[in-house]
Design an enzyme around this catalytic site. Structure first.
Site, PDB file in Angstrom:
ATOM      1  N   ARG A 136       6.872   1.268   8.356  1.00 49.39           N
ATOM      2  CA  ARG A 136       6.941   2.176   9.500  1.00 49.39           C
ATOM      3  C   ARG A 136       7.555   1.490  10.710  1.00 49.39           C
ATOM      4  O   ARG A 136       7.523   2.024  11.819  1.00 49.39           O
ATOM      5  CB  ARG A 136       5.537   2.685   9.838  1.00 49.39           C
ATOM      6  CG  ARG A 136       4.922   3.543   8.739  1.00 49.39           C
ATOM      7  CD  ARG A 136       3.454   3.854   8.994  1.00 49.39           C
ATOM      8  NE  ARG A 136       2.920   4.720   7.947  1.00 49.39           N
ATOM      9  CZ  ARG A 136       1.617   4.915   7.728  1.00 49.39           C
ATOM     10  NH1 ARG A 136       0.715   4.301   8.482  1.00 49.39           N
ATOM     11  NH2 ARG A 136       1.217   5.716   6.759  1.00 49.39           N
ATOM     12  N   HIS A 157      10.569 -23.939   8.535  1.00 49.48           N
ATOM     13  CA  HIS A 157       9.557 -24.727   9.258  1.00 49.48           C
ATOM     14  C   HIS A 157       8.143 -24.572   8.709  1.00 49.48           C
ATOM     15  O   HIS A 157       7.372 -25.518   8.747  1.00 49.48           O
ATOM     16  CB  HIS A 157       9.538 -24.321  10.741  1.00 49.48           C
ATOM     17  CG  HIS A 157      10.697 -24.844  11.517  1.00 49.48           C
ATOM     18  ND1 HIS A 157      10.739 -24.847  12.904  1.00 49.48           N
ATOM     19  CD2 HIS A 157      11.875 -25.382  11.114  1.00 49.48           C
ATOM     20  CE1 HIS A 157      11.887 -25.366  13.308  1.00 49.48           C
ATOM     21  NE2 HIS A 157      12.606 -25.692  12.240  1.00 49.48           N
ATOM     22  N   ARG A 181       2.633 -30.501  10.003  1.00 47.96           N
ATOM     23  CA  ARG A 181       2.023 -29.304  10.613  1.00 47.96           C
ATOM     24  C   ARG A 181       1.455 -28.355   9.562  1.00 47.96           C
ATOM     25  O   ARG A 181       0.409 -27.735   9.771  1.00 47.96           O
ATOM     26  CB  ARG A 181       3.068 -28.606  11.504  1.00 47.96           C
ATOM     27  CG  ARG A 181       3.386 -29.430  12.742  1.00 47.96           C
ATOM     28  CD  ARG A 181       4.621 -28.989  13.465  1.00 47.96           C
ATOM     29  NE  ARG A 181       4.962 -29.952  14.514  1.00 47.96           N
ATOM     30  CZ  ARG A 181       6.153 -30.040  15.096  1.00 47.96           C
ATOM     31  NH1 ARG A 181       7.127 -29.230  14.738  1.00 47.96           N
ATOM     32  NH2 ARG A 181       6.367 -30.940  16.041  1.00 47.96           N
ATOM     33  N   ASP A 209       0.874  -1.179   0.000  1.00 43.82           N
ATOM     34  CA  ASP A 209       0.000   0.000   0.000  1.00 43.82           C
ATOM     35  C   ASP A 209       0.911   1.228   0.000  1.00 43.82           C
ATOM     36  O   ASP A 209       2.139   1.116  -0.161  1.00 43.82           O
ATOM     37  CB  ASP A 209      -1.006  -0.040   1.170  1.00 43.82           C
ATOM     38  CG  ASP A 209      -0.351   0.159   2.533  1.00 43.82           C
ATOM     39  OD1 ASP A 209       0.893   0.313   2.612  1.00 43.82           O
ATOM     40  OD2 ASP A 209      -1.096   0.177   3.532  1.00 43.82           O
ATOM     41  N   CYS A 256       3.363  -2.938   4.047  1.00 48.47           N
ATOM     42  CA  CYS A 256       2.402  -1.901   4.434  1.00 48.47           C
ATOM     43  C   CYS A 256       3.033  -1.148   5.603  1.00 48.47           C
ATOM     44  O   CYS A 256       4.255  -1.242   5.798  1.00 48.47           O
ATOM     45  CB  CYS A 256       1.015  -2.471   4.732  1.00 48.47           C
ATOM     46  SG  CYS A 256       0.846  -3.446   6.227  1.00 48.47           S
ATOM     47  N   GLY A 257       2.258  -0.402   6.352  1.00 43.01           N
ATOM     48  CA  GLY A 257       2.851   0.371   7.436  1.00 43.01           C
ATOM     49  C   GLY A 257       3.494  -0.511   8.485  1.00 43.01           C
ATOM     50  O   GLY A 257       4.643  -0.298   8.884  1.00 43.01           O
ATOM     51  N   THR A 258       2.753  -1.510   8.931  1.00 38.55           N
ATOM     52  CA  THR A 258       3.270  -2.428   9.953  1.00 38.55           C
ATOM     53  C   THR A 258       3.640  -3.789   9.389  1.00 38.55           C
ATOM     54  O   THR A 258       4.315  -4.576  10.079  1.00 38.55           O
ATOM     55  CB  THR A 258       2.189  -2.673  11.021  1.00 38.55           C
ATOM     56  OG1 THR A 258       1.019  -3.186  10.350  1.00 38.55           O
ATOM     57  CG2 THR A 258       1.838  -1.389  11.766  1.00 38.55           C
ATOM     58  N   GLY A 259       3.148  -4.098   8.211  1.00 42.45           N
ATOM     59  CA  GLY A 259       3.266  -5.453   7.657  1.00 42.45           C
ATOM     60  C   GLY A 259       2.133  -6.350   8.132  1.00 42.45           C
ATOM     61  O   GLY A 259       1.957  -7.459   7.624  1.00 42.45           O
ATOM     62  N   ARG A 301       7.943 -33.681  10.178  1.00 41.75           N
ATOM     63  CA  ARG A 301       7.047 -33.077  11.171  1.00 41.75           C
ATOM     64  C   ARG A 301       6.546 -31.702  10.722  1.00 41.75           C
ATOM     65  O   ARG A 301       5.421 -31.318  11.035  1.00 41.75           O
ATOM     66  CB  ARG A 301       7.709 -33.008  12.560  1.00 41.75           C
ATOM     67  CG  ARG A 301       8.855 -32.038  12.717  1.00 41.75           C
ATOM     68  CD  ARG A 301       9.503 -32.237  14.084  1.00 41.75           C
ATOM     69  NE  ARG A 301      10.473 -31.196  14.404  1.00 41.75           N
ATOM     70  CZ  ARG A 301      11.707 -31.135  13.903  1.00 41.75           C
ATOM     71  NH1 ARG A 301      12.118 -32.030  13.038  1.00 41.75           N
ATOM     72  NH2 ARG A 301      12.527 -30.159  14.277  1.00 41.75           N
ATOM     73  N   HIS A 302       7.356 -31.001   9.947  1.00 40.23           N
ATOM     74  CA  HIS A 302       6.898 -29.694   9.449  1.00 40.23           C
ATOM     75  C   HIS A 302       5.901 -29.868   8.301  1.00 40.23           C
ATOM     76  O   HIS A 302       4.951 -29.087   8.182  1.00 40.23           O
ATOM     77  CB  HIS A 302       8.096 -28.843   9.041  1.00 40.23           C
ATOM     78  CG  HIS A 302       8.980 -28.531  10.206  1.00 40.23           C
ATOM     79  ND1 HIS A 302       8.504 -27.989  11.381  1.00 40.23           N
ATOM     80  CD2 HIS A 302      10.304 -28.738  10.411  1.00 40.23           C
ATOM     81  CE1 HIS A 302       9.483 -27.856  12.250  1.00 40.23           C
ATOM     82  NE2 HIS A 302      10.592 -28.307  11.683  1.00 40.23           N
TER      83      HIS A 302
HETATM   84  C1  RB5 Z   1      -2.106   2.566   6.543  1.00 37.91           C
HETATM   85  O1  RB5 Z   1      -2.208   3.786   7.217  1.00 37.91           O
HETATM   86  C2  RB5 Z   1      -1.815   1.446   7.534  1.00 37.91           C
HETATM   87  O2  RB5 Z   1      -2.926   1.217   8.328  1.00 37.91           O
HETATM   88  C3  RB5 Z   1      -1.431   0.182   6.794  1.00 37.91           C
HETATM   89  O3  RB5 Z   1      -0.342   0.438   5.984  1.00 37.91           O
HETATM   90  C4  RB5 Z   1      -1.012  -0.989   7.658  1.00 37.91           C
HETATM   91  O4  RB5 Z   1      -0.066  -0.617   8.601  1.00 37.91           O
HETATM   92  C5  RB5 Z   1      -2.097  -1.810   8.220  1.00 37.91           C
HETATM   93  O5  RB5 Z   1      -1.873  -2.835   8.862  1.00 37.91           O
END
Ligand code: RB5
Length: 147
Positions: free
Chosen positions: A108, A97, A136, A7, A64-67, A132-133
């Site tokens: 971010r 695994h 799973r 994004d 994305c911002g946090t993944g 085993r993997h």
């Molecule tokens: C976008 O602002 C942010 O919410 C998106 O990139 C992401 O971090 C969501 O998980």
């Protein structure tokens, strides 16, 4: 071929990783987004995940911002095992695994140097093929089929 997607919040990190893949002469296809305009991560998770499950690309990288959001969306696609990582150990183990097929990174959360470290270990590590993997992962697929 590696599938890439992001994004707007992951765009800068994705672009940095594209330069790194160019240096490593690793082919990739970028499924967007291509601008900093606000974009919905599920859209690009789907495009990228589709390229992985249909065999066009062997692995995917999502940003994305946090993944986190983009990994949640990608994991809704049957056959996708997407892992959001910010440490090298997890990025390696999720290939060994879990046979993860998409790595998700937060633009971010981690810097370019860390992202390169994680991408390299993810792309360069093969699944262990350990019994085993395999069992799973089959259980994960079974969950996917039952719900
Ligand atoms: C976008 O602002 C942010 O919410 C998106 O990139 C992401 O971090 C969501 O998980």
């Amino acid at each position: 071929m590696i599938a890439l997607g992001s994004d707007h919040a992951g765009l800068e990190l994705k672009n940095a990783i594209k330069l790194h893949l160019d240096e490593r002469k690793i082919d990739y296809k970028d499924y967007g987004t291509y601008t900093t305009d606000s974009a919905d991560y599920a859209v690009y998770a789907e495009k990228t995940a589709r390229a992985v499950v249909n065999g066009e690309c062997r692995l995917g990288l999502l940003f994305c911002g946090t993944g986190v959001g983009i990994s949640m969306a990608a994991n809704k696609v049957r056959g996708i095992r997407a892992c959001c990582c910010s440490d090298k150990f997890s990025a390696e183990m999720t290939r060994l695994h879990n046979d993860a097929n998409i790595l998700c990174l937060g633009g971010r959360v981690i810097d370019v140097e860390k992202a390169i470290e994680l991408v390299d270990v993810f792309l360069d590590t093969e699944f262990s093929n350990d019994e085993r993997h395999i069992r799973r992962i089959a259980q994960i697929t079974d969950l996917e089929n039952r719900f």
